[in-house]
Design an enzyme around this catalytic site. Structure first.
Site, PDB file in Angstrom:
ATOM      1  N   ALA A  16       0.833  -1.215   0.000  1.00  0.00           N
ATOM      2  CA  ALA A  16       0.000   0.000   0.000  1.00  0.00           C
ATOM      3  C   ALA A  16       0.861   1.255   0.000  1.00  0.00           C
ATOM      4  O   ALA A  16       0.604   2.204  -0.755  1.00  0.00           O
ATOM      5  CB  ALA A  16      -0.936  -0.010   1.210  1.00  0.00           C
ATOM      6  N   ALA A  50      -2.403 -12.641  -5.593  1.00  0.00           N
ATOM      7  CA  ALA A  50      -3.284 -12.685  -6.764  1.00  0.00           C
ATOM      8  C   ALA A  50      -3.931 -11.334  -6.983  1.00  0.00           C
ATOM      9  O   ALA A  50      -4.306 -10.650  -6.033  1.00  0.00           O
ATOM     10  CB  ALA A  50      -4.349 -13.753  -6.565  1.00  0.00           C
ATOM     11  N   LYS A  78      -2.586 -14.578 -14.700  1.00  0.00           N
ATOM     12  CA  LYS A  78      -3.824 -15.083 -14.095  1.00  0.00           C
ATOM     13  C   LYS A  78      -4.982 -14.787 -15.045  1.00  0.00           C
ATOM     14  O   LYS A  78      -5.255 -13.621 -15.351  1.00  0.00           O
ATOM     15  CB  LYS A  78      -4.046 -14.394 -12.748  1.00  0.00           C
ATOM     16  CG  LYS A  78      -5.350 -14.798 -12.091  1.00  0.00           C
ATOM     17  CD  LYS A  78      -5.548 -14.095 -10.765  1.00  0.00           C
ATOM     18  CE  LYS A  78      -6.946 -14.327 -10.247  1.00  0.00           C
ATOM     19  NZ  LYS A  78      -7.273 -13.472  -9.098  1.00  0.00           N
ATOM     20  N   VAL A 183       8.034   4.551  14.089  1.00  0.00           N
ATOM     21  CA  VAL A 183       7.252   5.678  14.616  1.00  0.00           C
ATOM     22  C   VAL A 183       6.855   5.355  16.048  1.00  0.00           C
ATOM     23  O   VAL A 183       6.228   4.322  16.316  1.00  0.00           O
ATOM     24  CB  VAL A 183       5.988   5.917  13.759  1.00  0.00           C
ATOM     25  CG1 VAL A 183       5.066   6.938  14.411  1.00  0.00           C
ATOM     26  CG2 VAL A 183       6.376   6.350  12.354  1.00  0.00           C
ATOM     27  N   LEU A 331      -4.316  -2.329   4.323  1.00  0.00           N
ATOM     28  CA  LEU A 331      -4.908  -3.094   5.428  1.00  0.00           C
ATOM     29  C   LEU A 331      -5.422  -2.189   6.546  1.00  0.00           C
ATOM     30  O   LEU A 331      -6.333  -2.562   7.281  1.00  0.00           O
ATOM     31  CB  LEU A 331      -3.876  -4.079   5.984  1.00  0.00           C
ATOM     32  CG  LEU A 331      -3.407  -5.159   4.993  1.00  0.00           C
ATOM     33  CD1 LEU A 331      -2.266  -5.979   5.579  1.00  0.00           C
ATOM     34  CD2 LEU A 331      -4.559  -6.078   4.587  1.00  0.00           C
ATOM     35  N   THR A 342      -9.087  -8.954  -4.055  1.00  0.00           N
ATOM     36  CA  THR A 342      -9.478  -7.551  -4.212  1.00  0.00           C
ATOM     37  C   THR A 342      -8.663  -6.554  -3.379  1.00  0.00           C
ATOM     38  O   THR A 342      -8.799  -5.351  -3.575  1.00  0.00           O
ATOM     39  CB  THR A 342     -10.973  -7.378  -3.871  1.00  0.00           C
ATOM     40  OG1 THR A 342     -11.275  -8.145  -2.702  1.00  0.00           O
ATOM     41  CG2 THR A 342     -11.840  -7.842  -5.011  1.00  0.00           C
ATOM     42  N   ILE A 344      -5.389  -5.691  -3.139  1.00  0.00           N
ATOM     43  CA  ILE A 344      -4.440  -4.814  -3.848  1.00  0.00           C
ATOM     44  C   ILE A 344      -5.221  -3.882  -4.784  1.00  0.00           C
ATOM     45  O   ILE A 344      -4.878  -2.715  -4.956  1.00  0.00           O
ATOM     46  CB  ILE A 344      -3.363  -5.650  -4.568  1.00  0.00           C
ATOM     47  CG1 ILE A 344      -2.476  -6.327  -3.499  1.00  0.00           C
ATOM     48  CG2 ILE A 344      -2.516  -4.791  -5.516  1.00  0.00           C
ATOM     49  CD1 ILE A 344      -1.471  -7.335  -4.016  1.00  0.00           C
TER      50      ILE A 344
END
Ligand SMILES: Cc1cc2nc3c(=O)[nH]c(=O)nc-3n(C[C@H](O)[C@H](O)[C@H](O)COP(=O)(O)OP(=O)(O)OC[C@H]3O[C@@H](n4cnc5c(N)ncnc54)[C@H](O)[C@@H]3O)c2cc1C
Length: 502
Positions: A16, A50, A78, A183, A331, A342, A344
């Site tokens: 991310a 995936a 894929k 952090v 996340l 789904t 990514i």
């Protein structure tokens, strides 16, 4: 209203974090400075393999060469997900990225197939789908055709950790600053509650105007600091654990993901160039962790290459993914199990949404509300699609599948199922990630056979319909023979890319 955004700070360097850094710098980097903070000591989640086809657009916009990407991330192609044992034990179906047949104006192909008495929950629909035919034959080529009959839409299986590394190199080259460190404190304005700076363990202070929280499940800024809250969907999507383990690669590389249902969960098998990714997603109400681990290991088809790793999660989403001057991506923004690959994609669409709504002149409620509404709808639409897989099943061999069949489901999803069952009609809501062809394949594959078809299908004379079906099936099957195998394709493209880079 806040001051104009001059500096963006990204907390986290997983998939991310680096996807956000790369794309924001690429698209609006001349107007903003970007700094990313990550800690090698903490590390990343280390799974995620995936994807779905829009990832190609993401890479294209960044200007990434497909061959170089395939080589660096150990990726494979894929074309589909093969769902095994989901409807009943022993039955399987594919959810491909293609679309079967050829629709007429105002009349989708499956209505024509139903009229010809060929639409059932078995294999007929897929005989008209080039992605399915290629997946079964283990073939692929990325040569684009002008005729949509010959398109082979695809995505990738890749190592998400390598993808993050690849994007780190890319981002640093175009000017993203990376800071290593943990952090420890987050400085917040007493008056507005806005985040002002991150303080690292070594005392370094990193201030910014806008903060992107890519810190993973814990959500250091969006939750630990801003306490935004979480909408829990585990009454619908009851799996709350996953165990993953890599294993040796097979001689032949499948161009699809396998999703194999067990008595209380499902197992993924994802082929990469150098190994297979495997995992079991399950519900802790039905399996102990020990049982799940034993089940996964005993169902591996090649030697395990590492110790299994366990993940605990609560399916749902952050109530506000943008709150004050923090946007949660990845996340930290919520979690939907990887059944349709789904996560990514959700990172990708959050980044694009942020770029569209970027608060160059300062944060205001309209932008924030629009962002939050769009992301809520996106999460809900994917959630409903996932629930469909569990709810519509005909398995009578375990309590889990019995419970899934009998649970209450969201009204919108119940309506979709009812309309399709009665008349074969599909309604795609605005911006729904999954097209009609996806809903069709999963509804049919899980065992719903519509009672009727749309009367528009009667506008085609019987003889013309039969001729058209033969023609389309022949056309879809025609290229298979001459296509290279998936392994031949990978070898050729990677060899060519090695030559260019040396
Ligand atoms: C079991 C499982 C299977 C999955 N399979 C798929 C799949 O097949 N397809 C798919 O699309 N997605 C999948 N996903 C999701 C995918 O793995 C994630 O969406 C993706 O990797 C993004 O993770 P992330 O970057 O948000 O978080 P992480 O990878 O956890 O990264 C968090 C970052 O924050 C940093 N950090 C945390 N705390 C601090 C701190 N105090 N100081 C400094 N830095 C800090 C870490 O060092 C790290 O760099 C799967 C997820 C799971 C759990």
């Amino acid at each position: 209203m806040q001051a104009p955004i001059k500096k963006v700070v990204i907390l986290g360097g997983g998939t991310a974090g680096w996807m956000s850094a790369a794309m924001i710098k690429k698209l609006i980097g001349s107007a903003v400075e970007i700094e990313l903070v990550e800690s090698e000591q903490i590390g990343t989640v280390g799974v995620g393999e995936a994807t779905i086809p829009p990832i190609k657009l993401f890479n294209n916009v960044l200007g990434i060469d497909e061959a170089e990407f395939l080589r660096e991330t150990k990726a494979t192609i894929k074309l589909a997900i093969k769902f095994e044992n989901w409807k009943t034990k022993g039955h399987s179906y594919y959810h491909t990225f293609g679309a079967a047949g050829r629709s007429l104006a105002f009349c989708q192909f499956h209505h024509l197939l139903k009229r010809a008495n060929q639409l059932d929950d078995d294999q007929n629909l897929w005989q008209y789908d080039l992605n399915y035919l290629c997946a079964e034959a283990g073939k692929f080529s990325n040569i684009n055709s002008k005729d949509p009959l010959y398109e082979i839409p695809h995505a990738y299986h890749f190592d998400a950790g390598l993808y993050a590394k690849f994007l780190r190199k890319f981002s640093e080259k175009i000017g993203v600053k990376r800071t290593e460190g943990i952090v420890e404190h987050v400085q917040q304005c007493n008056e507005t509650g806005y985040i002002q700076a991150l303080q690292l363990k070594d005392g370094t202070h990193i201030s910014g105007d806008l903060f992107i929280d890519c810190s993973g499940f814990k959500g250091i800024l969006i939750q630990e600091k801003l306490a935004t809250g979480y909408e829990d969907w585990s009454h619908w999507l009851q799996c709350d654990r996953a165990i993953s383990v890599p294993s040796e690669r097979f001689e032949k590389t499948l161009p699809y993901t396998r999703s194999i249902a067990h008595s209380a969960g499902w197992q993924w098998q994802i082929p990469l160039q150098h190994r297979n990714g495997n995992g079991l997603v399950y519900s802790s109400h039905y399996y102990t962790d020990e049982h799940a681990q034993g089940l996964l290991l005993s169902n591996l088809q090649s030697k395990a290459l590492a110790e299994p790793k366990i993940f605990r999660f609560t399916t749902g989403r952050r109530r506000k993914q943008w709150h004050k001057n923090v946007i949660a991506i990845g996340l930290s923004s919520g979690f939907l199990e990887p059944l349709e690959s789904t996560s990514i994609h959700l990172i990708q669409s959050a980044i694009i949404r942020l770029v569209h709504l970027f608060p160059h002149h300062g944060i205001n409620d309209t932008l924030v509300n629009e962002y939050n509404q769009q992301s809520t709808r996106e999460f809900e639409q994917i959630r409903d699609f996932l629930i469909l897989h569990y709810h519509v099943n005909k398995r009578d061999d375990s309590l889990f599948w019995h419970d899934m069949r009998n649970m209450d489901i969201p009204d919108r999803l119940a309506g979709k199922i009812e309309i399709f069952s009665e008349s074969g009609r599909l309604f795609r809501e605005q911006n729904d990630l999954f097209l009609d062809s996806s809903w069709l394949q999963v509804m049919l594959g899980q065992g719903i056979v519509p009672k009727d078809y749309h009367p528009i299908a009667n506008s085609v004379p019987e003889k013309a319909l039969q001729e058209m079906l033969i023609k389309v099936k022949t056309a879809k099957n025609a290229p298979i023979e001459s296509l290279p195998s998936h392994d031949e394709f990978l070898q050729a493209i990677i060899q060519a890319s090695n030559k260019v880079s040396t």
